[in-house]
Motif scaffolding. Structure first.
Motif, PDB file in Angstrom:
ATOM      1  N   ALA A  96      27.143   0.111 -24.105  1.00  0.00           N
ATOM      2  CA  ALA A  96      27.676   0.416 -22.775  1.00  0.00           C
ATOM      3  C   ALA A  96      26.569   0.928 -21.859  1.00  0.00           C
ATOM      4  CB  ALA A  96      28.798   1.440 -22.888  1.00  0.00           C
ATOM      5  N   ILE A 185      35.896   2.969 -18.411  1.00  0.00           N
ATOM      6  CA  ILE A 185      34.633   2.343 -18.829  1.00  0.00           C
ATOM      7  C   ILE A 185      34.210   1.285 -17.821  1.00  0.00           C
ATOM      8  CG2 ILE A 185      33.577   0.834 -20.562  1.00  0.00           C
ATOM      9  CD1 ILE A 185      35.346   2.308 -22.660  1.00  0.00           C
ATOM     10  N   ALA A 197      29.060   5.712 -18.822  1.00  0.00           N
ATOM     11  CA  ALA A 197      29.586   4.564 -19.574  1.00  0.00           C
ATOM     12  C   ALA A 197      29.411   4.785 -21.068  1.00  0.00           C
ATOM     13  CB  ALA A 197      28.878   3.279 -19.142  1.00  0.00           C
ATOM     14  N   MET A 201      32.489   5.239 -23.719  1.00  0.00           N
ATOM     15  CA  MET A 201      32.642   4.293 -24.823  1.00  0.00           C
ATOM     16  C   MET A 201      32.693   5.024 -26.155  1.00  0.00           C
ATOM     17  SD  MET A 201      33.112   1.241 -25.852  1.00  0.00           S
ATOM     18  CE  MET A 201      32.634   0.066 -24.566  1.00  0.00           C
TER      19      MET A 201
END
Length: 223
Positions: A96, A185, A197, A201
């Motif tokens: 991510a 996200i 992010a 995640m």
């Protein structure tokens, strides 16, 4: 010479995939002894490609080959799940983080389209559809990293997780929670906020593990 080797390689790979799906569906349940002769007869093949296929599954952690005792489908414990999800959270969090930094506008649009499928499946209570879209979202996000080693390790771990008898989305409220996590996200990715992010995640993966633990606990109480 090369052409003569294509068929046997393709054969054992096909056998491995068939057995893999039988293990995931628990047609071959965790702890089950694998009757090699019966399977060879059932598939109409010799035991040689079957054994090659079992070696592939053993390398993936799906079965264990025991000398003089044969092959057994692996069982995954709660400790296994704890340890695997810990690693998965780190790896997917890194994906991510990288994706937030390098995703193109076209990449983000593809993720949005997959997310729309998540919204639709959640709205209709379609758990199977949600699961498929969820898998597609994670795989698409991971692909953007363009790191084949990272993707390979994640995929190998996911194969082992599938040995679990339970599905986190069947935990009460998990579908709605998962969808909310995906929205956050996606927003962090769109804002190019790599740190956020990654944290979101990791929390998303941890929430999935917690849902599995709740299901296991409820099953144990019934038992």
């Amino acid at each position: 010479m090369t052409a003569s080797r294509i068929a046997p390689l393709a054969l054992y790979q096909e056998v491995a995939e068939r057995l893999r799906q039988r293990i995931y569906s628990h047609d071959l349940a965790p702890g089950t002894w694998v009757d090699e002769q019966a399977l060879a007869d059932d598939y109409g093949i010799s035991r040689t490609p079957l054994r090659e296929a079992l070696k592939v599954l053993a390398s993936e952690g799906l079965v264990t080959l025991k000398p003089r005792r044969g092959c057994y489908v692996n069982e995954i414990s709660e400790r296994d799940l704890d340890e695997i999800f810990t690693v998965m959270a780190l790896l997917e969090g890194q994906c991510a983080h990288i994706t937030a930094r390098k995703a193109t506008d076209a990449d983000l649009e593809r993720l949005r389209k997959i997310h729309e499928k998540l919204e639709k499946a959640a709205g209709s209570g379609d758990i199977d559809g949600y699961f498929e879209a969820n898998q597609a979202f994670h795989q698409a996000l991971q692909k953007i990293t363009d790191n084949r080693w990272l993707l390979q390790v994640i995929e190998d771990l996911r194969k082992v997780i599938k040995l679990s008898r339970h599905h986190s989305l069947f935990s009460e409220g998990r579908l709605e929670q998962s969808l909310a996590e995906h929205r956050d996200i996606l927003a962090a990715l769109a804002e190019r906020d790599a740190e956020r992010a990654e944290l979101l995640m990791r929390a998303h993966i941890d929430s999935g593990r917690a849902a599995l633990a709740r299901i296991a606990k409820a099953k144990n109480k019934v038992a």
